[in-house]
Each structure stands twice: as C-alpha cells, then as structure tokens.
Enzyme design. Sequence first.
Site, PDB file in Angstrom:
ATOM      1  N   SER A 232       0.823  -1.200   0.000  1.00 32.96           N
ATOM      2  CA  SER A 232       0.000   0.000   0.000  1.00 32.96           C
ATOM      3  C   SER A 232       0.870   1.268   0.000  1.00 32.96           C
ATOM      4  CB  SER A 232      -0.960  -0.045   1.200  1.00 32.96           C
ATOM      5  OG  SER A 232      -1.977   0.912   1.094  1.00 32.96           O
ATOM      6  N   ASP A 326      -8.568  -4.724  -6.209  1.00 33.44           N
ATOM      7  CA  ASP A 326      -8.126  -3.743  -5.211  1.00 33.44           C
ATOM      8  C   ASP A 326      -8.979  -2.488  -5.359  1.00 33.44           C
ATOM      9  OD1 ASP A 326      -6.851  -1.969  -3.556  1.00 33.44           O
ATOM     10  OD2 ASP A 326      -4.851  -2.235  -4.422  1.00 33.44           O
ATOM     11  N   HIS A 360      -7.211  -5.496  -1.481  1.00 34.94           N
ATOM     12  CA  HIS A 360      -6.043  -4.642  -1.250  1.00 34.94           C
ATOM     13  C   HIS A 360      -5.004  -5.248  -0.317  1.00 34.94           C
ATOM     14  CE1 HIS A 360      -3.751  -0.972  -1.130  1.00 34.94           C
ATOM     15  NE2 HIS A 360      -3.911  -0.841   0.181  1.00 34.94           N
TER      16      HIS A 360
END
Length: 418
Positions: A232, A326, A360
């Site tokens: 991330s 995602d 994600h």
Amino acid sequence: MAYSQIRLKILPSVRCLFDKLVQVRVEGLTPHKQVQLRSRLVDDRGCVFKASALYKANETGQVDVCRAPSLGGSYTGVEPMGLFWAMAPETPHSKLLKKNVLSPTLVEIEAMSAETGELLASETNERGYMTEGMKRIPVREGRIRGVLFIPPGEGPFPGIVDLYTFGGRLTEPRASLLANKGFVVLALAYMGYEDLPKNPKKLDLEYFDEAVTYLRRQPEVKGPGIGIISISHSGGVALFMSSFLSGISATVCINGCNANTVIPLHYKDLIIPPLTPVLKNIKFTDSGLLYVRNGLPDPSLEKNRASQFPIERASCHFLFAVSEDDHNWNSVFFANQAAATLRSHGKESFQVVTYPKAGHFLEVPYMPHCPSGFHAAVGSEVVFGGEPKAHSEAQLDLWERVQQFFKSHLDNKSRPTC
C-alpha cells in the site's frame, strides 16, 4: 450419541506457526450425521472473528476437513483451511490486529450438533509467529523505531526491511514469519509509532537510509544487498528507497502506487510531492462506505510527473504483486506503468504478478480477508475489495513467491549499484 467418544483433533499438532496448514478432524460421530464446525478468535483489539461450516460424517463417523466438502456456511466445498481464512469480524469493517508476536493467536474450533446445537467437542489451535530460538529485539537506534527479528541457527542471513501500511505503523506477524524462513527482518515504523510523529508533514529518505545501514551492520546479516517488502502506501516509500539508496537488491511492492501519495517525500534538496486526489471520483457505496479506487490521477500526465518515482534509477530487482479487485486504488494500472517505465529504460529485472478477485491487503497465509475498513489517510471507512477464497489463494501464492524472490536475489552474488 455418546459425546464422550467424540474427539476433535488438530493435526499434526495444536501448536504451529501462523502460516502453516493444519488438519481438522472429528472422530466418533454417528455415521452420516451432520455436524457444524465453528472457528473463533479474539484479536489484540478484542475484536471477534469467526467462521462456520456444515459437514456430514462418513460411514465411520469421521469428518476430515481436508477431504470432506462443506455443505454450507462461511464457505462450501473441500477447503482444508476454510475455517481459518473464511473468518469474518463480528464488528463490521475490522481488520485483524496482532500487535505483539511473543504470544500466539488462539483459534478455538468447536464441533456442534447440527440438530440440537449442543457442543460435541472442541480444541484450540495455537498459531504462533516465532520459531524456537528466534530473537525479537525492539529497535530504538538514533531516529529508527521498529522491531528486529533474527532467526535461530548459523548465520549470516539475508536482511530485509519490512514496511507496512499507512495506518498500520508496523507489522510484526509478516516480519517474524518471514524471519522463520531464514532472513533477518527489520519491521520498520515510519509514523505514529512510539515517539514518531502521528501526522508528519514530510518523510525524509535519510531516515530509511539509516535503517538500511543499521540492518546491514548487524553481524547476523550477510550482504551485500538488502531486500524491502512493502504494501500500500509503503510501496511508494520502497520505490523511493530503491531509486536513491545504494545497496538495495530486491524490492517487493504489494498493491502500491508508482507515484507519491499523502505525504511529501524529501531527500537532500529533492522534494517529491504527493498526487492530488480527484475528489469528484470518490463515491459512496449503497452501504455508506467510501469507494476511493479512482481517487488518484494518472501519474504519467505532465502535471503529475513531479510525483512519480524515478525508478529507472534503481538497479535492484522488483516484484510487483497486484490485486485486480483492489478498491483502495488501481494498483494494476500503477504496476503496469512502473513496468513500462523500467522497460523503456532497458530494464527487465522486474516481474508483475496479478491476482484476479483479490483485494487490497494481501497478507500472510490464512490471515482473514479484510474487504472494508478504516482508511487512515482518508479518515473514513472504505471498500478494500476482494472475494475471500480468491484472496486467500492469492496470499498463499504470494507468500511462496516472496520467499523465492528474496532467496534468488539476496545472496552473495548480488551486486547492488543503486
């Protein structure tokens, strides 16, 4: 039914490492009778996660979850670890939290009568993080804050810096489990941890340079190159490090962005500003969650180029792992753009691995899927995406790839010249 004859077994042992598969088996049941299996854990925040599945005993009165199909519940079909990866939080939008890995995560497994709901048998699986003899060393060295994990046995070992998400501060589970595979891993915080600023106005590359230098100087670490694993927001930090710091040999970027986000990054007199979000692209879902996938602009547009990381400067190997579902941002688009940048500069030392239907947060194997949760940068609950089974399969595949990637590129033959 004589309940005293019923046994729930977790094989090969009730104690194992968190990333290990176990066999759940119930014996002594009435042949062909249905039984409900339930799993439950309480995380470090006190949040309860649980799953359930309906099974039918075979002719010998046994249910072997590795062979028998679930007939309904949190998952269906033959799923040996379904009672683990299919766990969902009782409190919506919660992500499993494990602060300290000195204690195991306890997963209670219960066998219940499908007819009466009575408890037939139970057992607890102790899913640990540190193999015997591993060292866990809190790090407060100069400005550096984190935790160092050193595996047992004869070193030296390859060294890896583990960077976690914007809101996660640092992750001990991934770092410790990776160290079990024969790496010295520094779980490095960069904001909101101990005395580090909670809302920094900027991030200095010099801080991360100090961390790499500290790790390389550990007597248990063999050089010459260091690895980075990121996810991330920290994926951008990892690309920044790889572009400018010497001695980085292998970088894993999981669902990251090829341009800077949220906080300005500084290195000497260079400033890389964050992308400016396109607010009109941020929507609300029917359930009231924010949908932020399209909230960032195209980094390759002229007006956004200052935010792009100059990864063509890097000479390390890259592994970009991206999820097609995602919903935090378009990580597939960003990874392909990063790959195009490297390719256009004659660099082929990268791979892009894409996972359909995964969300994600690609974590260690059997970590419960987090389809939605609080987003620290947005300040609200957002959709993170993914389908539980596909997401779990992606985590399993990526875990093996990460280990192989680091083993391939963090050896004495590496010649980092970043």
